[in-house]
Write an enzyme that holds these catalytic residues in place. Structure first.
Site, mmCIF file in Angstrom:
data_model
loop_
_atom_site.group_PDB
_atom_site.id
_atom_site.type_symbol
_atom_site.label_atom_id
_atom_site.label_comp_id
_atom_site.label_asym_id
_atom_site.label_seq_id
_atom_site.Cartn_x
_atom_site.Cartn_y
_atom_site.Cartn_z
ATOM 1 C CG ASN A 79 -9.381 -5.851 -1.097
ATOM 2 O OD1 ASN A 79 -8.952 -5.514 -1.984
ATOM 3 N ND2 ASN A 79 -10.101 -6.925 -0.683
ATOM 4 C CG HIS A 106 -3.300 -6.355 2.291
ATOM 5 N ND1 HIS A 106 -4.635 -6.382 2.404
ATOM 6 C CD2 HIS A 106 -3.151 -7.602 1.835
ATOM 7 C CE1 HIS A 106 -5.111 -7.439 2.044
ATOM 8 N NE2 HIS A 106 -4.119 -8.263 1.544
ATOM 9 C CG HIS A 176 -4.776 -11.777 4.950
ATOM 10 N ND1 HIS A 176 -4.713 -12.919 3.977
ATOM 11 C CD2 HIS A 176 -4.843 -10.643 3.927
ATOM 12 C CE1 HIS A 176 -4.614 -12.841 2.973
ATOM 13 N NE2 HIS A 176 -4.738 -11.336 2.760
ATOM 14 C CB SER A 177 -7.095 -16.724 9.145
ATOM 15 O OG SER A 177 -6.452 -16.399 10.577
ATOM 16 C CD GLU A 312 -8.427 -11.156 2.551
ATOM 17 O OE1 GLU A 312 -7.969 -10.186 2.283
ATOM 18 O OE2 GLU A 312 -8.096 -12.207 1.690
HETATM 19 C C1 BGC Z 1 -5.595 -10.220 -1.887
HETATM 20 C C2 BGC Z 1 -4.896 -11.129 -2.844
HETATM 21 C C3 BGC Z 1 -3.185 -10.896 -2.229
HETATM 22 C C4 BGC Z 1 -3.381 -11.420 -0.819
HETATM 23 C C5 BGC Z 1 -2.187 -11.457 -0.175
HETATM 24 C C6 BGC Z 1 -5.415 -10.759 -0.392
HETATM 25 O O1 BGC Z 1 -6.441 -9.987 0.471
HETATM 26 O O2 BGC Z 1 -7.061 -10.157 -2.302
HETATM 27 O O3 BGC Z 1 -4.819 -10.432 -3.934
HETATM 28 O O4 BGC Z 1 -2.635 -11.818 -2.964
HETATM 29 O O5 BGC Z 1 -4.306 -10.809 -0.227
HETATM 30 O O6 BGC Z 1 -1.589 -10.235 -0.283
#
Ligand code: BGC
Length: 347
Positions: A79, A106, A176-177, A312
């Site tokens: 995040n 991320h 991140h599935s 997530e």
């Molecule tokens: C975020 C999104 C983002 C996605 C891919 C998610 O965790 O909250 O805003 O587009 O991940 O990066």
């Protein structure tokens, strides 16, 4: 129970293996060494047919070149971090601002876009490990991470994380599935019903950063304490949904105490597949694939906006700059551990 290993591809000359674990009821999942990424979950539908409920890619190139973190293990800080900086004991750390030049998202793919090492496996699990060097992307701490994926006979995928740093630092790991409980070819997720055990969520500013405040879900499009279709209120004229083009918010899981609790569920009436999510963590980012833009995925099909949703599990976004949020600051040598489970059934 069985575990099968096969070659999935090669990344900069390094073999990337895929491990497939199947239980005695026929349910299976596959995970690859690149990003410690879940690539497939074959869950039984109401007719007993196995459906791949993960949106993603068939080949390594997809994950390397076109991915929006599909199935990946994300860290050291999943995040966002506001202003791409934080302080620890009076020292400021400036991180890579990989989003709009302002926020860090991320950790710029640091853990998700690399090949992890095989650690161990048994008939119902496989685990991977990786290290990171102090200072990469501005982030402090030489760190070691392990993630273990286990399949139980009651159709539960258990993900256990461990991490340790040699410097005091923030740690926030997630998987991140993107799920589509009708299968990837099932199209939109708007008719999927979901439930989230949260009285509060963290509203965000125009950079998707929360500002310390929790907001009650009561009376809002964010109230998922009872089942609602994802699409029922997603187009409501509300600033929070407009800011993020749909749901892309952290929900504060009720009665968080570090024990494993059910935080969310989703049911797809077409397939009858039900997903229940359990976690030891305080938050869950409910994201409705708002930025999926038609990239080609499995079977040559486009991953369009809202063809997958994510739960997530995590510490809240931008915890380092929001001292009122549950802390994810770990001392040098102090172990980070967490567990998240995806339980599948059909009705
Ligand atoms: C975020 C999104 C983002 C996605 C891919 C998610 O965790 O909250 O805003 O587009 O991940 O990066």
């Amino acid at each position: 129970m069985s575990t099968e290993k096969s070659l999935f591809g090669s990344y900069n000359g390094t073999d990337v293996n895929k491990y497939t674990i199947k239980n005695c009821r026929g349910m299976s999942f596959s995970v690859i060494e690149y990003g410690a990424t879940l690539t497939n979950i074959f869950a039984p539908d109401k007719n007993g047919k196995f459906v791949d409920v993960l949106v993603g890619f068939d080949d390594l190139d997809g994950f390397v070149e076109r991915s929006d973190y599909q199935g990946m293990t994300v860290g050291p800080y999943a995040n966002r971090i506001g202003g791409a900086k934080f302080s620890i004991d009076g020292r400021e750390y400036n991180l890579t601002a990989n989003e709009k030049g302002v926020t860090s998202l991320h950790s710029n793919g640091e853990l998700s876009h690399k090949v992890w090492k095989y650690d161990s496996s048994g008939e119902n699990y496989v685990s991977f490990t990786t290290d990171r060097r102090d200072g990469v992307g501005g982030y402090p701490g030489n760190m070691n991470f392990t993630v273990k994926f286990t399949l139980t006979d009651d159709n539960k995928i258990k993900i256990e994380y461990r991490a340790v740093s040699d410097k005091k630092t923030y740690i926030n790991l997630t998987n991140h599935s993107y799920f589509n409980l009708s299968g990837f070819a099932g199209g939109s997720i708007l008719d999927t019903k979901i439930k989230i055990d949260a009285d509060y969520f963290t509203p965000v500013d125009e950079f998707s950063i929360p500002k310390g405040k929790l907001k009650e879900v009561e009376g809002k499009a964010f109230d998922f304490r009872e089942f609602h279709k994802i699409g029922e209120r997603i187009e409501n004229d509300c600033r929070q949904l407009k800011n993020t083009h749909g749901y892309d918010h952290n929900f504060c899981i009720n009665n968080y105490d570090g024990s494993l609790r059910k935080c969310a569920e989703a049911v797809d009436e077409k397939s009858g597949i039900k997903l229940e999510v359990f976690t030891t963590l305080p938050g869950v980012q409910f994201y409705t694939g708002n930025f999926l833009n038609g990239t080609i995925g499995k079977d040559g099909k486009p991953m369009k906006k809202r063809t997958g949703f994510c739960f997530e599990t995590q510490y809240y976004p931008d915890t380092p700059n929001n001292p009122s949020f549950p802390s994810c600051l770990f001392d040098a040598g102090q172990e980070y551990t967490s567990e998240t489970c995806y339980l599948f059934s059909a009705e």
